[in-house]
Design an enzyme around this catalytic site. Structure first.
Site, mmCIF file in Angstrom:
data_model
loop_
_atom_site.group_PDB
_atom_site.id
_atom_site.type_symbol
_atom_site.label_atom_id
_atom_site.label_comp_id
_atom_site.label_asym_id
_atom_site.label_seq_id
_atom_site.Cartn_x
_atom_site.Cartn_y
_atom_site.Cartn_z
ATOM 1 N N GLU A 82 2.495 -61.016 -27.980
ATOM 2 C CA GLU A 82 0.950 -61.771 -28.153
ATOM 3 C C GLU A 82 0.722 -62.742 -27.043
ATOM 4 O O GLU A 82 1.857 -63.689 -26.870
ATOM 5 C CB GLU A 82 0.590 -62.188 -29.565
ATOM 6 C CG GLU A 82 0.458 -60.952 -30.433
ATOM 7 C CD GLU A 82 -0.743 -59.998 -29.996
ATOM 8 O OE1 GLU A 82 -1.683 -60.451 -29.038
ATOM 9 O OE2 GLU A 82 -0.863 -58.732 -30.366
ATOM 10 N N ARG A 90 -10.601 -57.996 -42.123
ATOM 11 C CA ARG A 90 -11.258 -56.712 -42.357
ATOM 12 C C ARG A 90 -10.782 -56.206 -43.773
ATOM 13 O O ARG A 90 -11.918 -55.491 -44.413
ATOM 14 C CB ARG A 90 -10.975 -55.692 -41.493
ATOM 15 C CG ARG A 90 -12.061 -54.604 -41.347
ATOM 16 C CD ARG A 90 -11.512 -53.588 -40.137
ATOM 17 N NE ARG A 90 -10.446 -52.985 -40.490
ATOM 18 C CZ ARG A 90 -10.112 -51.942 -41.086
ATOM 19 N NH1 ARG A 90 -11.154 -51.425 -42.030
ATOM 20 N NH2 ARG A 90 -9.034 -51.619 -41.344
ATOM 21 N N CYS A 98 -1.627 -61.722 -39.349
ATOM 22 C CA CYS A 98 -0.957 -61.878 -38.268
ATOM 23 C C CYS A 98 -1.262 -62.754 -37.329
ATOM 24 O O CYS A 98 -0.448 -63.697 -36.841
ATOM 25 C CB CYS A 98 -0.872 -60.542 -37.312
ATOM 26 S SG CYS A 98 -0.198 -59.167 -38.168
ATOM 27 N N HIS A 143 3.521 -57.604 -31.902
ATOM 28 C CA HIS A 143 3.270 -56.470 -32.565
ATOM 29 C C HIS A 143 4.277 -55.135 -32.422
ATOM 30 O O HIS A 143 4.474 -54.918 -31.012
ATOM 31 C CB HIS A 143 1.973 -56.215 -32.405
ATOM 32 C CG HIS A 143 0.900 -56.983 -33.333
ATOM 33 N ND1 HIS A 143 0.014 -57.948 -32.927
ATOM 34 C CD2 HIS A 143 0.794 -56.860 -34.788
ATOM 35 C CE1 HIS A 143 -0.612 -58.358 -33.881
ATOM 36 N NE2 HIS A 143 -0.228 -57.583 -35.018
#
Lengths: 206, 206, 206, 206
Positions: free
Chosen positions: B80, B90, B143, B168
């Site tokens: 990232e 979510r 995350c 990830h």
């Protein structure tokens, strides 16, 4: 000891490696479930692929035949259910053949069911933690050519009692590692995972 | 010897395993590129995740920090580039928190760049045959919360010189092996491949 | 009547069409939710893209700005949440620029939040039957360059009150119709669906 | 005027809409390429689906038959090449039938080639700007059941001269608009695009 003939294709379509070939090299000579695994390399060439399997069957007299090929883009190990009587190559094979809607065998039936225990093979792999599923199409390239051709060969040679079929495997990690951008975004499966999967799969043979 | 703090999240979202946790267990205690790898398990809980990293940093005084999380659906190892100041979950975290468009830190900047050598980490992995790429979004779940939060923590504690960031990783094969149908058709990466990738990645650290 | 500036990029990356441009041509001149839609074509060129938006803003004095770009491979209409201060072009732009990890604006903040009502825009589209979602990354190519650059321009010109942001759209059907094989297997969205989606989206503006 | 029987399935698998049914309603009554399009709705039920086609064939005496079904996840219009003699339902049909590896017709051949001009149909659609390809598997659910069953029905009723086959279409946009997260990330195709595609496809019939 029983013998399992397992074949892997040479690289094609611009790739320098074929996961099927890398996998069968790892399996060659192993004893799994009472089978000695005998590996053979197969050219990605119409008819020559089939000649290579015919020779290997004659030489080895196997008790089972598993043909392995690359299915770039699929995320799991897929056991093919059926081979169909058509050669319709989207790209040329390794000797430039590119038939369009031609039969594999002019005198053959429209299709053959794979004679391996495909459902049990998939179940065994999943139980071992390896993603796997039944596939209903091996395409219309050299993979299907060899699947159909091998089943036709065995059927017409009085060897239909030998279980035979086709297993497609994903790209290897190293194949995607050399690509960039969206073309690199396809699923892969490492050789260690493939070997675990195929070991579980072979345990499903009688 | 230098110390690398590497963290893995606990399972979440109905999964019984988290590839990040399985991976960091394999790496724990190894010496790679002059770093002793110290692994820590992190709860998938807002703020508690960050507390766990803060405690580990205080206890270990690491020379580099790599946070690892699952990115279900991605085919490769993604490093990232940036953490952003938003919590927009979510699904609920493992304690039922589900913030919508709230800041990670009310007094923080809008975003932080990861301070790891992300391009070199990706290049090293690809050179080692492992699919990898830079990602420009760690999402807005725990995350990213932990990526942004860790960078903010280090920055505000005068420890911005410690390289830190987030990597990830795909699903493990066993996670897809227990699913059926189209829900099983996501890419996976085996632990052996992940370990090779992370070893090459850690070689990129100064 | 209020004015909505909506921009579409020219084709790039070897394509002969850009869905964004085709879409904004359809929307040009329409009156939606009290807004007159004014469309502008934007070059896929670093800095020139931003110059074109600056000129359009000066000329039109819009009450809202929506920049539209192609996100090949995404299946739905994605409303971007954030623009980040980096130009890292995987392929050259239409004038051959290919910056690597350079800032969009040397003196700018690390990122800007889009100032459009992104959640309401997505909700309106979904309620109208159009697939849509929030995206947390506009990439690091000319799309993000223009998103970040426009927000920076408005912020530094005392125009931060003008809502502005970026919407990514899928390939058009005709773009995939000219491809073959696995390269043709990306999602598309027809112009009719895009127009319905954008009409619902614009209804979300104040 | 010649007659084209075109059928669309009812919704199944928890969906409230079936794109095939929505499409054939749009095509019903049109005159395309000298064919009057006669549309029929088909239950997603083993054998009953086939009964509905048999009745329609008897009633209408069509000059061509196109069966349309949803292939959730595929991005383009796919014209099926072959139907195979197996019912292997991953989910129950709309009356709860869930056969495993049973034949469609006990006395039938292993497979039938679709008798439509599938290559020309695909070429026509692509030339009209609509993504399309040949598919080599209609699966093993009610879609394949009806494809194989219809071809067997026509063959055994002395009507093998009537071109017949199956076309799979993607999800509609509205089906993905009601989903969230990764489950919403499948390709869609709007009805306008489907109608253009099918119009071009029907132009390929003799």
């Amino acid at each position: 000891m029983k013998k399992l003939l397992i074949t892997g294709f040479q690289p094609f379509g611009g790739e320098t490696v074929n996961p099927a070939l890398e996998l069968v090299k790892q399996l060659a000579g192993k004893n799994i479930n009472g089978y000695e695994v005998v590996a053979r390399e197969i050219p990605v060439v119409r008819y020559e692929a089939l000649d290579a399997v015919r020779s290997a069957v004659d030489e080895i007299s196997p008790d089972a035949v598993i043909i392995v090929g690359q299915a770039g883009g699929r995320p799991d190990i897929t056991v093919e259910r059926i081979g169909i009587d058509v050669d319709d190559f989207r790209i040329p094979d390794n000797k430039g053949n590119q038939p369009v809607d031609e039969p594999v065998a002019k005198d053959g039936p429209i299709a053959y069911w794979a004679t391996l225990p495909i459902k049990k093979m998939v179940a065994n792999m999943k139980a071992a933690g390896i993603p796997a599923s039944v596939s209903n199409s091996a395409g219309t390239y050299v993979c299907n050519h060899l699947l159909y051709g091998t089943l036709h060969l065995l059927a017409t040679a009085g060897k239909a009692h030998i279980p035979a079929g086709f297993v497609h495997i994903p790209y290897l990690p190293e194949q995607m590692a050399v690509r960039k951008g969206i073309e690199s975004q396809y699923p892969t499966m490492g050789v260690e995972t493939l070997v675990k999967g195929f070991t579980a799969m072979i345990e499903a043979l009688d």
